[in-house]
Write a protein that holds these residues in place. Sequence first.
Motif, PDB file in Angstrom:
ATOM      1  N   ASP A  81      -1.208   9.915  -1.293  1.00 32.13           N
ATOM      2  CA  ASP A  81      -1.966  10.634  -0.633  1.00 32.13           C
ATOM      3  C   ASP A  81      -1.243  11.570   0.173  1.00 32.13           C
ATOM      4  O   ASP A  81      -1.486  12.743   0.642  1.00 32.13           O
ATOM      5  CB  ASP A  81      -3.092   9.931   0.012  1.00 32.13           C
ATOM      6  CG  ASP A  81      -4.147   9.273  -0.726  1.00 32.13           C
ATOM      7  OD1 ASP A  81      -4.339   9.592  -1.711  1.00 32.13           O
ATOM      8  OD2 ASP A  81      -4.718   8.422  -0.177  1.00 32.13           O
ATOM      9  N   ALA A  82      -0.081  11.182   0.657  1.00 32.82           N
ATOM     10  CA  ALA A  82       0.815  11.780   1.297  1.00 32.82           C
ATOM     11  C   ALA A  82       1.595  12.935   0.846  1.00 32.82           C
ATOM     12  O   ALA A  82       2.057  13.810   1.277  1.00 32.82           O
ATOM     13  CB  ALA A  82       1.951  10.861   2.090  1.00 32.82           C
ATOM     14  N   GLN A  83       1.637  12.842  -0.624  1.00 34.61           N
ATOM     15  CA  GLN A  83       2.037  13.978  -1.329  1.00 34.61           C
ATOM     16  C   GLN A  83       1.429  15.271  -1.431  1.00 34.61           C
ATOM     17  O   GLN A  83       0.219  15.204  -1.139  1.00 34.61           O
ATOM     18  CB  GLN A  83       2.560  13.636  -2.777  1.00 34.61           C
ATOM     19  CG  GLN A  83       3.370  12.247  -2.823  1.00 34.61           C
ATOM     20  CD  GLN A  83       3.630  12.076  -4.299  1.00 34.61           C
ATOM     21  OE1 GLN A  83       2.732  12.133  -5.098  1.00 34.61           O
ATOM     22  NE2 GLN A  83       4.839  11.279  -4.405  1.00 34.61           N
ATOM     23  N   ARG A  84       2.122  16.068  -1.251  1.00 39.22           N
ATOM     24  CA  ARG A  84       1.588  17.599  -1.224  1.00 39.22           C
ATOM     25  C   ARG A  84       0.977  17.946  -2.837  1.00 39.22           C
ATOM     26  O   ARG A  84       1.594  17.560  -3.795  1.00 39.22           O
ATOM     27  CB  ARG A  84       2.330  18.663  -0.884  1.00 39.22           C
ATOM     28  CG  ARG A  84       2.119  19.952  -0.490  1.00 39.22           C
ATOM     29  CD  ARG A  84       3.076  20.706  -0.061  1.00 39.22           C
ATOM     30  NE  ARG A  84       2.525  22.237  -0.055  1.00 39.22           N
ATOM     31  CZ  ARG A  84       3.403  23.096   0.292  1.00 39.22           C
ATOM     32  NH1 ARG A  84       4.413  23.163   0.430  1.00 39.22           N
ATOM     33  NH2 ARG A  84       2.694  24.356   0.166  1.00 39.22           N
ATOM     34  N   ASN A  85       0.052  18.711  -2.745  1.00 40.35           N
ATOM     35  CA  ASN A  85      -0.462  18.999  -4.156  1.00 40.35           C
ATOM     36  C   ASN A  85       0.179  20.233  -4.690  1.00 40.35           C
ATOM     37  O   ASN A  85      -0.135  21.198  -4.153  1.00 40.35           O
ATOM     38  CB  ASN A  85      -2.225  19.557  -3.747  1.00 40.35           C
ATOM     39  CG  ASN A  85      -2.849  19.719  -5.320  1.00 40.35           C
ATOM     40  OD1 ASN A  85      -2.327  19.706  -6.195  1.00 40.35           O
ATOM     41  ND2 ASN A  85      -4.124  19.980  -5.219  1.00 40.35           N
TER      42      ASN A  85
ATOM     43  N   LYS B 206       7.098  -7.863  -9.544  1.00 40.54           N
ATOM     44  CA  LYS B 206       6.469  -7.864  -8.339  1.00 40.54           C
ATOM     45  C   LYS B 206       5.023  -7.182  -8.481  1.00 40.54           C
ATOM     46  O   LYS B 206       5.038  -6.052  -9.236  1.00 40.54           O
ATOM     47  CB  LYS B 206       7.092  -7.266  -7.059  1.00 40.54           C
ATOM     48  CG  LYS B 206       8.342  -7.940  -6.793  1.00 40.54           C
ATOM     49  CD  LYS B 206       9.088  -7.353  -5.658  1.00 40.54           C
ATOM     50  CE  LYS B 206      10.169  -7.955  -5.447  1.00 40.54           C
ATOM     51  NZ  LYS B 206      11.069  -7.055  -4.472  1.00 40.54           N
ATOM     52  N   PRO B 207       3.904  -7.894  -7.867  1.00 42.51           N
ATOM     53  CA  PRO B 207       2.560  -7.284  -8.007  1.00 42.51           C
ATOM     54  C   PRO B 207       2.590  -5.855  -7.018  1.00 42.51           C
ATOM     55  O   PRO B 207       3.323  -5.847  -6.055  1.00 42.51           O
ATOM     56  CB  PRO B 207       1.723  -8.298  -7.102  1.00 42.51           C
ATOM     57  CG  PRO B 207       2.571  -9.123  -6.290  1.00 42.51           C
ATOM     58  CD  PRO B 207       3.915  -9.085  -7.250  1.00 42.51           C
ATOM     59  N   ILE B 208       1.899  -4.871  -7.574  1.00 41.98           N
ATOM     60  CA  ILE B 208       1.887  -3.626  -7.049  1.00 41.98           C
ATOM     61  C   ILE B 208       0.923  -3.588  -5.635  1.00 41.98           C
ATOM     62  O   ILE B 208      -0.383  -4.137  -5.791  1.00 41.98           O
ATOM     63  CB  ILE B 208       1.382  -2.449  -8.051  1.00 41.98           C
ATOM     64  CG1 ILE B 208       2.250  -2.339  -9.205  1.00 41.98           C
ATOM     65  CG2 ILE B 208       1.156  -1.147  -7.259  1.00 41.98           C
ATOM     66  CD1 ILE B 208       1.822  -1.618 -10.271  1.00 41.98           C
ATOM     67  N   ASP B 209       1.439  -3.187  -4.662  1.00 38.34           N
ATOM     68  CA  ASP B 209       0.412  -3.117  -3.465  1.00 38.34           C
ATOM     69  C   ASP B 209      -0.406  -1.780  -3.625  1.00 38.34           C
ATOM     70  O   ASP B 209       0.134  -0.736  -3.431  1.00 38.34           O
ATOM     71  CB  ASP B 209       1.283  -3.088  -2.195  1.00 38.34           C
ATOM     72  CG  ASP B 209       0.451  -3.115  -0.997  1.00 38.34           C
ATOM     73  OD1 ASP B 209      -0.790  -3.084  -0.925  1.00 38.34           O
ATOM     74  OD2 ASP B 209       1.075  -3.041   0.087  1.00 38.34           O
ATOM     75  N   ALA B 210      -1.515  -1.866  -4.157  1.00 43.78           N
ATOM     76  CA  ALA B 210      -2.344  -0.353  -4.309  1.00 43.78           C
ATOM     77  C   ALA B 210      -2.573   0.197  -3.018  1.00 43.78           C
ATOM     78  O   ALA B 210      -2.649   1.383  -3.075  1.00 43.78           O
ATOM     79  CB  ALA B 210      -3.851  -1.261  -4.660  1.00 43.78           C
ATOM     80  N   THR B 211      -2.694  -0.525  -1.832  1.00 44.72           N
ATOM     81  CA  THR B 211      -2.985   0.104  -0.672  1.00 44.72           C
ATOM     82  C   THR B 211      -1.643   1.180  -0.211  1.00 44.72           C
ATOM     83  O   THR B 211      -1.773   2.128   0.172  1.00 44.72           O
ATOM     84  CB  THR B 211      -3.166  -0.627   0.508  1.00 44.72           C
ATOM     85  OG1 THR B 211      -4.151  -1.515   0.366  1.00 44.72           O
ATOM     86  CG2 THR B 211      -3.447  -0.016   1.793  1.00 44.72           C
ATOM     87  N   ALA B 212      -0.529   0.532  -0.674  1.00 46.66           N
ATOM     88  CA  ALA B 212       0.848   1.453  -0.206  1.00 46.66           C
ATOM     89  C   ALA B 212       0.976   2.336  -1.331  1.00 46.66           C
ATOM     90  O   ALA B 212       1.612   3.503  -0.898  1.00 46.66           O
ATOM     91  CB  ALA B 212       1.910   0.151  -0.258  1.00 46.66           C
TER      92      ALA B 212
END
Length: 80
Positions: A60-64, A48-54
Amino acid sequence: MPESTISLANAKAHLSELAERAAAGESILITKRGKAVVRLSSVAAPKKPIDATALRAVTDAQRNFTDETFLRRMREDARY
């Protein structure tokens, strides 16, 4: 996609076509005297193609976790 069913005699006559359909992701059931004997399918499922936005939203939601205070707190918790 529903699975196609074909007799062994017809499968012999149309093997190249069936191989192309299976490679495209279709699953084909081959029967002998009305009983299923073989399932023809592709070696690997179509990608399946990768949804770059998702993907960006998840990363971005992951903590650093390279944060210095976070690492220090983990070390101190492990000692005591």
